[in-house]
Design an enzyme around this catalytic site. Structure first.
Site, PDB file in Angstrom:
ATOM      1  CB  VAL A   1       8.470   4.918  -1.262  1.00 20.01           C
ATOM      2  CG1 VAL A   1       9.367   5.789  -0.388  1.00 20.01           C
ATOM      3  CG2 VAL A   1       8.571   5.347  -2.715  1.00 20.01           C
TER       4      VAL A   1
ATOM      5  N   GLY B   1       0.790  -1.228   0.000  1.00 13.66           N
ATOM      6  CA  GLY B   1       0.000   0.000   0.000  1.00 13.66           C
ATOM      7  C   GLY B   1       0.818   1.271   0.000  1.00 13.66           C
ATOM      8  CG  HIS B   2       4.122   3.804   1.850  1.00 13.28           C
ATOM      9  ND1 HIS B   2       5.404   4.219   1.622  1.00 13.28           N
ATOM     10  CD2 HIS B   2       3.494   4.846   2.438  1.00 13.28           C
ATOM     11  CE1 HIS B   2       5.561   5.448   2.084  1.00 13.28           C
ATOM     12  NE2 HIS B   2       4.417   5.845   2.573  1.00 13.28           N
ATOM     13  CG  PHE B   3       2.965   5.385  -2.357  1.00 10.76           C
ATOM     14  CD1 PHE B   3       1.858   5.876  -1.686  1.00 10.76           C
ATOM     15  CD2 PHE B   3       4.211   5.881  -2.047  1.00 10.76           C
ATOM     16  CE1 PHE B   3       1.995   6.882  -0.732  1.00 10.76           C
ATOM     17  CE2 PHE B   3       4.354   6.877  -1.098  1.00 10.76           C
ATOM     18  CZ  PHE B   3       3.252   7.377  -0.429  1.00 10.76           C
TER      19      PHE B   3
END
Length: 155
Positions: free
Chosen positions: A67, A60-62
């Site tokens: 990252v 989820g990041h990203f």
């Protein structure tokens, strides 16, 4: 000898992941250091974190642009500090955990991506039990990606 700088040599304390788990309560997926490559009690610690695409936070990041979150870099620094403190004071901290109580002057200078190896350098600034203060930086390929001061208290 006159004209020569004095050097103090030490045998570095090193730890693999199994040894680290003896000093930290953290476990997957929140154990964020893989190895201690140098530790001098009451002075400093150097730890390694290998960042892989398999890290859960990259989902989820990203999406399509992985990252490592800056707060997790800060947490990796805090975990290195906890190993350092517990190793430096094994009797005093035997039945206690160290809890993050402060993160000051943090700067993130570059993104950390899958495939990067974090080299975490933390040095002792002040110790007044139960409070420990350490400052340091994290580098990838010799370039600083983050720096700051960590404060932790034993409880």
């Amino acid at each position: 000898m006159e004209g020569q700088a004095m050097t103090t040599e030490h045998t570095p304390v090193t730890m693999d992941i199994l040894e680290i788990q003896k000093w930290l309560p953290h476990r997957y997926p929140f154990l964020l250091i893989d190895k201690i490559v140098d530790l001098v009690p009451d002075q400093y610690v150097v730890a390694i974190k290998n960042v892989t695409m398999n890290e859960g936070f990259f989902q989820g990041h990203f999406p399509n642009n992985p990252v490592m979150p800056g707060v997790l870099i800060c947490e990796a620094m805090a975990q290195a500090c906890a190993v350092f403190a517990r190793y430096s004071e094994p009797v005093l901290l035997k039945e206690k955990n160290l809890y993050l109580v402060g993160a000051d002057n943090f700067k993130w200078k570059k993104m950390v991506l899958p495939g990067d190896t974090l080299k975490i350098h933390m040095r002792s600034v002040r110790k007044r039990n139960p409070l420990w203060v350490m400052e340091g930086d994290v580098s990838v390929d010799g370039k600083v990606v983050a720096s700051g001061t960590i404060s932790a208290a034993a409880a």
